[in-house]
Design a protein around this motif. Structure first.
Motif, PDB file in Angstrom:
ATOM      1  N   PRO A 286       0.863  -1.202  -0.094  1.00 52.99           N
ATOM      2  CA  PRO A 286       0.083   0.121   0.085  1.00 52.99           C
ATOM      3  C   PRO A 286       0.724   1.204  -0.069  1.00 52.99           C
ATOM      4  O   PRO A 286       1.933   1.354   0.421  1.00 52.99           O
ATOM      5  N   ILE A 287       0.374   2.370  -0.441  1.00 52.88           N
ATOM      6  CA  ILE A 287       0.951   3.754  -0.648  1.00 52.88           C
ATOM      7  C   ILE A 287       1.456   4.215   0.789  1.00 52.88           C
ATOM      8  O   ILE A 287       2.706   4.564   0.817  1.00 52.88           O
ATOM      9  N   ASN A 288       0.730   4.101   1.708  1.00 57.15           N
ATOM     10  CA  ASN A 288       1.049   4.577   2.922  1.00 57.15           C
ATOM     11  C   ASN A 288       2.311   3.655   3.452  1.00 57.15           C
ATOM     12  O   ASN A 288       3.142   4.285   4.178  1.00 57.15           O
ATOM     13  N   ASN A 289       2.388   2.215   3.208  1.00 53.42           N
ATOM     14  CA  ASN A 289       3.467   1.572   3.695  1.00 53.42           C
ATOM     15  C   ASN A 289       4.890   1.904   2.703  1.00 53.42           C
ATOM     16  O   ASN A 289       5.826   2.296   3.283  1.00 53.42           O
ATOM     17  N   LEU A 290       4.495   2.562   1.514  1.00 51.93           N
ATOM     18  CA  LEU A 290       5.603   2.638   0.643  1.00 51.93           C
ATOM     19  C   LEU A 290       6.383   3.995   1.164  1.00 51.93           C
ATOM     20  O   LEU A 290       7.493   4.391   1.238  1.00 51.93           O
ATOM     21  N   ILE A 291       5.450   5.198   1.561  1.00 53.86           N
ATOM     22  CA  ILE A 291       5.817   6.327   1.963  1.00 53.86           C
ATOM     23  C   ILE A 291       6.764   6.277   3.338  1.00 53.86           C
ATOM     24  O   ILE A 291       7.581   6.841   3.279  1.00 53.86           O
ATOM     25  N   ASP A 292       6.460   5.115   4.209  1.00 53.14           N
ATOM     26  CA  ASP A 292       7.340   5.005   5.606  1.00 53.14           C
ATOM     27  C   ASP A 292       8.695   4.399   4.838  1.00 53.14           C
ATOM     28  O   ASP A 292       9.691   4.863   5.772  1.00 53.14           O
ATOM     29  N   LEU A 293       8.698   3.601   3.935  1.00 54.98           N
ATOM     30  CA  LEU A 293      10.045   3.130   3.810  1.00 54.98           C
ATOM     31  C   LEU A 293      10.838   3.774   2.917  1.00 54.98           C
ATOM     32  O   LEU A 293      12.119   3.829   2.989  1.00 54.98           O
ATOM     33  N   LEU A 294      10.067   5.009   2.194  1.00 55.14           N
ATOM     34  CA  LEU A 294      10.880   5.956   1.873  1.00 55.14           C
ATOM     35  C   LEU A 294      11.428   7.233   2.588  1.00 55.14           C
ATOM     36  O   LEU A 294      12.362   7.819   2.364  1.00 55.14           O
ATOM     37  N   GLY A 295      10.563   7.169   3.465  1.00 50.79           N
ATOM     38  CA  GLY A 295      10.788   8.367   4.310  1.00 50.79           C
ATOM     39  C   GLY A 295      10.214   9.677   4.060  1.00 50.79           C
ATOM     40  O   GLY A 295      10.316  10.749   4.413  1.00 50.79           O
ATOM     41  N   GLU A 296       9.475   9.653   2.686  1.00 48.54           N
ATOM     42  CA  GLU A 296       8.887  10.965   2.393  1.00 48.54           C
ATOM     43  C   GLU A 296       7.915  10.390   1.191  1.00 48.54           C
ATOM     44  O   GLU A 296       7.726   9.434   0.790  1.00 48.54           O
ATOM     45  N   LYS A 297       6.858  11.461   0.913  1.00 47.53           N
ATOM     46  CA  LYS A 297       5.934  11.278  -0.205  1.00 47.53           C
ATOM     47  C   LYS A 297       6.537  11.573  -1.600  1.00 47.53           C
ATOM     48  O   LYS A 297       6.723  12.510  -1.741  1.00 47.53           O
ATOM     49  N   PRO A 298       6.576  10.522  -2.398  1.00 49.51           N
ATOM     50  CA  PRO A 298       7.137  11.034  -3.720  1.00 49.51           C
ATOM     51  C   PRO A 298       6.101  11.705  -4.400  1.00 49.51           C
ATOM     52  O   PRO A 298       4.847  11.860  -4.007  1.00 49.51           O
ATOM     53  N   LYS A 299       6.545  12.747  -5.244  1.00 49.62           N
ATOM     54  CA  LYS A 299       5.692  13.883  -5.814  1.00 49.62           C
ATOM     55  C   LYS A 299       4.600  13.409  -6.834  1.00 49.62           C
ATOM     56  O   LYS A 299       3.405  14.047  -7.050  1.00 49.62           O
ATOM     57  N   GLY A 300       4.817  12.199  -7.316  1.00 49.04           N
ATOM     58  CA  GLY A 300       3.847  11.601  -8.153  1.00 49.04           C
ATOM     59  C   GLY A 300       2.658  10.937  -7.577  1.00 49.04           C
ATOM     60  O   GLY A 300       1.633  10.554  -8.120  1.00 49.04           O
ATOM     61  N   ILE A 301       2.738  10.569  -6.320  1.00 53.46           N
ATOM     62  CA  ILE A 301       1.658  10.126  -5.834  1.00 53.46           C
ATOM     63  C   ILE A 301       0.740  11.093  -5.206  1.00 53.46           C
ATOM     64  O   ILE A 301       0.989  12.383  -4.667  1.00 53.46           O
ATOM     65  N   ARG A 302      -0.652  10.810  -5.823  1.00 54.60           N
ATOM     66  CA  ARG A 302      -1.641  11.964  -5.590  1.00 54.60           C
ATOM     67  C   ARG A 302      -2.560  11.983  -4.504  1.00 54.60           C
ATOM     68  O   ARG A 302      -3.093  12.955  -4.151  1.00 54.60           O
ATOM     69  N   ASP A 303      -2.570  10.678  -4.164  1.00 55.08           N
ATOM     70  CA  ASP A 303      -3.848  10.531  -3.230  1.00 55.08           C
ATOM     71  C   ASP A 303      -3.101   9.598  -1.996  1.00 55.08           C
ATOM     72  O   ASP A 303      -2.908   8.382  -2.142  1.00 55.08           O
ATOM     73  N   VAL A 304      -3.289  10.214  -0.863  1.00 54.40           N
ATOM     74  CA  VAL A 304      -2.714   9.430   0.347  1.00 54.40           C
ATOM     75  C   VAL A 304      -3.891   9.587   1.397  1.00 54.40           C
ATOM     76  O   VAL A 304      -4.306  10.713   1.849  1.00 54.40           O
TER      77      VAL A 304
END
Ligand code: FAD
Length: 480
Positions: A286-304
């Motif tokens: 899931p997007i929420n998990n990926l943001i945790d692994l990256l430590g930031e929200k990539p700009k291409g992700i539109r909907d969190v």
């Protein structure tokens, strides 16, 4: 750190999205690694063995195997083989007064059933719903560049669109409730309860908040062939793993990814003792998990979405020595009295096929009962036993349970967190709410070059066919 060449691609997560991506990538020259935190694959669509019986981890119903649908396309393109049984009546709906509505697969039969049951003319609505859903399914495997990456792709897609496809796009601006009103259908009472319950299990939302394009696909779900996989739905992920392994994909189970960072050669993926260098990554979590692994929200992700905007699920499973109590395997029960903490006011019950000795060598039925669980309030784990006992009571009262069940066990928020690693224990993807137009949905583009997104929180959304399609699209983009 292991030495690798720059053509390594890492897929994070071995749910249906990750496995589909891995299968598609296995047809390329890259070395593909799939990293999975659990000890088994399949995620929300797996099958686990306990006390000699095979239980479904989450999903129980399966569509999308036709040639023009996502899993049909995967089977055709990769040679993946399954052994599905087509269900005659995909689902039965049980209302509080004990009336039973059969969701026949044949459109004409279903219209007759619905009109005589609800005493309302509705042939036009269902023909339109079926037509829209059919167009959605066909377009989903035809436009694999959708949603477009740039203006050039958008223009080229627009030129290819047929009139029926434009109609679907227009329906995305209207709510399902408004569409029902225009079709002179009741927007309250039993019919509305039925519509909302169907939308909740397929689109994770209701008629007011689901747009009519998603609504049509959700309401028409039982009008397309529904399948049972002997041995359990996990047979799908197992078959994908076997084929991908044969083609050189390497799987790392019990290996939670802890960090994904950019490196000069692409990405560095850290997962316990395993460190992999990859030129590209497909994130199938899931997007929420990926943001945790990256430590930031990539700009291409539109909907969190936040925790309170998502659903978890309560699921009770057991085996029981009794006959199949109704003619179908899948049932939706509309509750007379709500069960505390279960806002959906319905239970979804799935039985194993009575002849499926692989799931049940002693001939018992293996049963899954699930319902939506809100995440607005903190989950109180001490409520688990109470909810489980209420569910069993309803099953006995409504004729679903005629003998004492064996090995009753239930899953709630904590179990999903542990089993799937999903943030907040939220399952079922992002609800397909009204404002969620295709160009506002998360899609394969993360905004970070070489990092692609798949899974049920990105386009086209939840469910096994949706997750499979997203995995396929991410892999195609990766190979482009
Ligand atoms: C109770 C329930 C009933 C459902 N019923 C149906 C149904 O009848 N029909 C239907 O089509 N759909 C149904 N669904 C929805 C469907 O199961 C899901 O939408 C789909 O399986 C999601 O697949 P996915 O690959 O996107 O995600 P997941 O299945 O969640 O897979 C993600 C994988 O990533 C792994 N992972 C997570 N974090 C990490 C990490 N850091 N490192 C490594 N691995 C990680 C997880 O362990 C998991 O295996 C149901 C879902 C639930 C919960």
């Amino acid at each position: 750190m292991k030495q690798q060449d720059k053509s390594t691609i890492v897929v994070v997560g071995a749910g249906i999205a990750g496995l589909t991506a891995a299968l598609r990538l296995s047809k390329s020259n890259h070395q593909v690694h799939v990293i999975e935190q659990n000890w088994m694959v399949g995620g929300c669509a797996g099958t686990y063995l306990r006390k000699h019986h095979k239980y479904e981890s989450g999903a129980t119903t399966l569509v999308g195997l036709e040639d023009y649908m996502p899993l049909g396309m995967v089977m055709r393109e990769t040679g993946l083989k399954l052994n599905p049984i087509c269900l005659e009546v995909p689902m039965q709906i049980h209302f509080p007064g004990r009336e039973v509505l059969n969701r026949h697969e044949s459109l004409d039969q279903w219209i007759d059933e619905a009109e005589s049951f609800f005493k309302v003319k509705q042939a036009g609505f269902w023909r339109q719903a079926y037509g829209l859903a059919d167009t959605v399914w066909r377009a989903s495997t035809k436009y694999l560049d959708f949603p477009p990456a740039n203006l050039q792709e958008a223009c080229s897609a627009a030129l290819k669109f047929r009139p029926a496809e434009w109609q679907v796009l227009l329906k995305a601006f209207e709510s399902t409730r408004r569409w029902m009103q225009k079709s002179h259908l009741p927007t309250q009472g039993l019919f509305m309860d039925f519509v909302n319950a169907q939308l909740l299990i397929t689109a994770q939302s209701d008629a007011e908040n689901t747009n009519a394009a998603f609504g049509a696909a959700a309401l028409a779900y039982p009008l397309f062939p529904n399948y049972y996989l002997p041995g359990g739905l996990g047979k799908l992920s197992e078959a994908m793993v076997d084929l991908a392994t044969e083609r050189g994909v390497r799987f790392h189970l019990r290996t939670p990814v802890q960090q994904i960072s950019k490196s000069p050669k692409g990405f560095l993926i850290q997962a316990g003792d395993l460190t992999l260098q990859a030129s590209q990554v497909v994130s199938a979590i899931p997007i929420n998990n990926l943001i945790d692994l990256l430590g930031e929200k990539p700009k291409g992700i539109r909907d969190v979405r936040t925790e309170s905007q998502l659903w978890s699920a309560f699921q009770t499973s057991f085996s029981v020595n009794q006959k199949l109590p109704f003619s179908a395997l899948h049932h939706q029960i509309h509750l007379e009295n709500p069960i505390p903490k279960l806002p959906g006011k319905t239970l979804f019950v799935s039985f194993s096929h009575p002849d499926d000795r692989e799931r049940s060598p002693d001939g018992n039925l293996v049963v899954s009962v699930s319902s939506h669980l809100g995440l607005q309030d903190p989950w109180e784990s001490d409520k688990k036993a109470e909810i489980e006992s209420e569910i069993l009571k309803v099953l006995k009262e409504r004729g679903f349970l005629t003998a004492e069940p064996d090995y009753v066990h239930s899953a709630a928020v904590g179990s999903w967190k542990k089993w799937t690693g999903r943030a907040f224990g939220a399952v079922g993807g992002y609800p397909q709410t009204k404002g969620l137009l295709p160009w506002k949905m998360n899609n394969a583009f993360s905004g970070i070059s070489g990092l692609w997104l798949a899974g049920d929180t990105v386009y086209p959304g939840q469910g096994i066919p949706g997750a499979a399609l997203s995995g396929w699209i991410a892999a195609q983009r990766c190979l482009k």
